[in-house]
Scaffold this active site. Structure first.
Site, PDB file in Angstrom:
ATOM      1  N   ASP A   1      -9.903   3.678  -3.638  1.00  0.00           N
ATOM      2  CA  ASP A   1     -10.667   2.515  -3.158  1.00  0.00           C
ATOM      3  C   ASP A   1     -12.068   2.440  -3.756  1.00  0.00           C
ATOM      4  O   ASP A   1     -12.706   3.460  -4.004  1.00  0.00           O
ATOM      5  CB  ASP A   1     -10.831   2.592  -1.634  1.00  0.00           C
TER       6      ASP A   1
ATOM      7  N   ASP B   1       0.821  -1.211   0.000  1.00  0.00           N
ATOM      8  CA  ASP B   1       0.000   0.000   0.000  1.00  0.00           C
ATOM      9  C   ASP B   1       0.860   1.269   0.000  1.00  0.00           C
ATOM     10  O   ASP B   1       2.094   1.194   0.013  1.00  0.00           O
ATOM     11  CB  ASP B   1      -0.955  -0.049   1.203  1.00  0.00           C
TER      12      ASP B   1
END
Ligand SMILES: *[C@@H]1O[C@H](CO)[C@@H](O)[C@H](O)[C@H]1NC(C)=O
Ligand SMILES: *[C@@H]1O[C@H](CO)[C@@H](O)[C@H](O)[C@H]1NC(C)=O
Ligand SMILES: *[C@@H]1O[C@H](CO)[C@@H](O)[C@H](O)[C@H]1NC(C)=O
Ligand SMILES: *[C@@H]1O[C@H](CO)[C@@H](O)[C@H](O)[C@H]1NC(C)=O
Ligand SMILES: *[C@@H]1O[C@H](CO)[C@@H](O)[C@H](O)[C@H]1NC(C)=O
Ligand SMILES: *[C@@H]1O[C@H](CO)[C@@H](O)[C@H](O)[C@H]1NC(C)=O
Ligand SMILES: *[C@@H]1O[C@H](CO)[C@@H](O)[C@H](O)[C@H]1NC(C)=O
Ligand SMILES: *[C@@H]1O[C@H](CO)[C@@H](O)[C@H](O)[C@H]1NC(C)=O
Ligand SMILES: *[C@@H]1O[C@H](CO)[C@@H](O)[C@H](O)[C@H]1NC(C)=O
Ligand SMILES: *[C@@H]1O[C@H](CO)[C@@H](O)[C@H](O)[C@H]1NC(C)=O
Ligand SMILES: CC(=O)N[C@H]1CO[C@H](CO)[C@@H](O)[C@@H]1O
Length: 544
Positions: free
Chosen positions: A215, A148
């Protein structure tokens, strides 16, 4: 000579190290984030791992199990290794890996290339610890790493989407090299969120998958946003390199059963990983399980050719799209997407997408439609994605042919619109684009030829890299709208997706515009819609 020697040494050394495995098909599995946010636990992972088996999903290929953010202890140990939070994961990482492998599943790890992990201000990130962490992940029996991008530039800013450092490949390259140095095969999933330019270009070199968007959000509107953003990444998609549209929201009580099939279809044809985000227990709706278990859709996603589908035609006011993807054995998948939340009947001339005749199977209905040609009438229910698997495809006897290309450089620009020269080799095919097409601007093309009167197919070469990051949580859609008016008639609107990976990479959207007259005196005007800017325009080609 020196180079030759090092190549020989590298070759000799290679059997000792493993490498990032170029698994030919998009990853399939389960990830904790969509249902448990950054709060996974051993019990949760085991429950869902067992769910993969009891539902039969494991046997369909969903084998990777990943505890996402939140699994760690706040401190590294005396050797600077990451540790599992023993309250949440009493047996620890190595035991979890053994447990998953014992079930015939694979163990996915999660970390990030920042000072801390996403979703926390105290869990250690891998930045500066790449080699130690890669070694530790291998020792635990990890099979993949999702990596990430939080806290990439500071200890106190979780999400930096704008700085050069946050957008840079460097931290991801460092971790890729560290994984490559382990004597264990890994898959590497880059979660950089698609920020900055040319992400697919570098990420597809070092990762199996790359997140190309912010997202997913637990609502229908994020399907539209991510679908518009994935469009240009077909250039990077190939066996072992896949655009990651984020974990599935199938089974999360956000979408209707029809919408879940739409979402799953869109992810599958674009060759996204298929990572389930729902709880795999008795709360999983039967319809959701059925959607996730459709073997035809899975094999379209896992097809060995690994070609991402293309958005080949769009009807914005009518709210439907046509997507077409090449498959192995000369097959294709045709996706007809109804963005309208009402049923509608649409007509598609197969000839306009380069197909003469084909045998078709309606994938979701699981029925053969026999041989199709020319004009199809397709009944779509609200938010339905019809998937047709085409075989025995022939080219049209009379294909559409170009009757002219009209560059923006030869059009009349008004208002804020400016003609801009692009860096060498960009803004294909002319090297110039009309930009800054704002509220009062227009681009007028004159002397457009048409062989006959009526509707024409226009291939519009446009550039849009206005990608949604912060607006992603709201209504950011990764589109720019353009209205097209032919010969002073009623103008019509189209939503253009992203065209490429920067402001100079051209995309083409095929649209049908009506109102042409036979001859060489047609006039076509492009304008922005409302007060938001239009995409930049390179030119357009007319087909009849
Ligand atoms: C472990 O997780 C629990 C529950 O989230 C949390 O309260 C605790 O602070 C964590 N401990 C460490 C050392 O990270
Ligand atoms: C976290 O790590 C510290 C230091 O190694 C250890 O003392 C503690 O027990 C761990 N706590 C948890 C919840 O894992
Ligand atoms: C982050 O914190 C660590 C130690 O707490 C410190 O060494 C480092 O300089 C900090 N980095 C930034 C960018 O603030
Ligand atoms: C679609 O329409 C249905 C029924 O009218 C409604 O319940 C639902 O909220 C609508 N969905 C969206 C995403 O607007
Ligand atoms: C198919 O549709 C096109 C318009 O899209 C029309 O011009 C053509 O006549 C139709 N052909 C047949 C065979 O119906
Ligand atoms: C495709 O065509 C071949 C011969 O051209 C035929 O043998 C075969 O059955 C056809 N396949 C389908 C699915 O119709
Ligand atoms: C440019 O436009 C003029 C008319 O405005 C036309 O005569 C000429 O053919 C056009 N050239 C191209 C390359 O389109
Ligand atoms: C543009 O690029 C081409 C090759 O891509 C090269 O041959 C040409 O010299 C370049 N022109 C300029 C002005 O840089
Ligand atoms: C363009 O239109 C689409 C819907 O047709 C909408 O979702 C989107 O927000 C519009 N884009 C802009 C920049 O207004
Ligand atoms: C753009 O138009 C919308 C409504 O059409 C309005 O709400 C908004 O304030 C306008 N924005 C600007 C910057 O003028
Ligand atoms: C490109 C983009 O969306 N940038 C955003 C990054 O985040 C900052 C702070 O949240 C926003 O202000 C930018 O618009």
């Amino acid at each position: 000579m020196a180079t030759m020697t090092s190549i020989v040494l590298l070759l000799l050394a290679s059997p000792l190290c493993a490498t990032i495995v170029r698994s030919p098909a998009p990853p399939m599995g389960w990830n904790s984030y969509n249902s448990y946010s950054c709060n996974p636990s051993e019990a949760i992972i085991k429950l869902n791992a067992e769910g993969l088996i009891s539902t039969g999903l494991k046997d369909l290929g969903y084998t990777l199990v990943t505890p996402d953010c939140g699994w760690q202890n706040q401190s590294r140990d005396a050797q600077q290794q990451m540790q599992w939070n023993a309250t949440l994961f009493p047996s620890g990482g190595e035991a979890l890996g053994k447990y998953l492998h014992g079930l015939g599943l694979r163990f996915g790890l999660y970390s990030g290339g920042g000072y801390h992990q996403c979703g926390s201000y105290d869990l250690p990130g891998s930045l500066g610890y790449e080699e130690i962490d890669a070694k530790t992940f291998a020792a635990w029996g990890g099979d993949s790493l999702k990596y990430d991008n939080c806290f990439s530039t500071s200890n106190d800013t979780m999400v930096d989407n704008d700085s050069e450092e946050a957008q840079s490949p460097a931290r991801f390259e460092k971790m890729a090299a560290s994984l490559d140095a382990q004597s264990r095969d890994f898959q590497f999933f880059i979660c950089q969120w698609g920020i900055g330019e040319n992400v697919g270009d570098w990420a597809s070199q070092i990762g199996n998958t790359w997140r190309m968007s912010n997202d997913i959000y637990n609502a229908w509107r994020s399907i539209w946003r991510i679908s518009n953003q994935v469009v240009p990444y077909y250039r990077n998609t190939r066996p072992g390199a896949f655009p990651d549209m984020d974990m599935l929201i199938v089974g999360l009580d956000a979408l209707s059963a029809e919408e879940e099939r739409f979402h799953y279809s869109m992810w599958a044809i674009n060759k996204s990983p298929l990572l389930i985000g729902a709880k795999l227990d008795s709360t999983l709706p039967a319809a959701s399980l059925k959607t996730l278990s459709n073997q035809d859709v899975i094999s379209i996603n896992q097809d060995p050719l690994s070609k991402q589908a293309r958005l080949v035609k769009r009807y914005t006011e009518e709210e439907w799209d046509v997507w077409l993807g090449e498959l192995s054995e000369n097959r294709q998948v045709l996706g007809i997407a109804n963005w309208r939340n009402e049923s509608q009947s649409v007509e598609l001339d197969l000839r306009s997408i380069g197909i003469g005749e084909a045998n078709a199977k309606d994938v979701w209905a699981a029925e053969s439609l026999g041989s199709l040609q020319r004009n199809l009438t397709i009944d779509l229910t609200a938010h339905e994605m019809k998937l047709l698997l085409l075989t025995n495809i022939t080219a049209p006897q009379v294909p559409f042919e170009s009757t002219g290309y009209y560059p923006a450089s030869n059009a009349s620009l008004s208002g804020s619109a400016t003609l801009s020269t692009c860096p060498n080799g960009t803004c294909h095919p002319t090297g110039l684009k009309a930009a800054d097409i704002g509220q009062d601007a227009s681009i007028t093309f004159r002397s457009i030829k048409a062989k006959s009167s009526g509707s024409k197919l226009l291939g519009v070469d446009f550039i849009n890299y206005d990608y949604a990051t912060t607006t992603a949580w709201d209504w950011g859609s990764n589109t720019r709208n353009l209205s097209v008016e032919v010969n002073g008639g009623q103008s019509k609107r189209w939503a253009f997706p992203l065209s490429g990976e920067n402001w100079y990479e051209t995309g083409r959207l095929s649209i049908e515009a009506d109102g042409f007259v036979a001859g060489a005196s047609n006039e076509v005007v492009f304008r922005a819609v409302g007060n938001s800017s239009a995409p930049d325009i390179v030119g357009f080609e007319v087909f009849e």
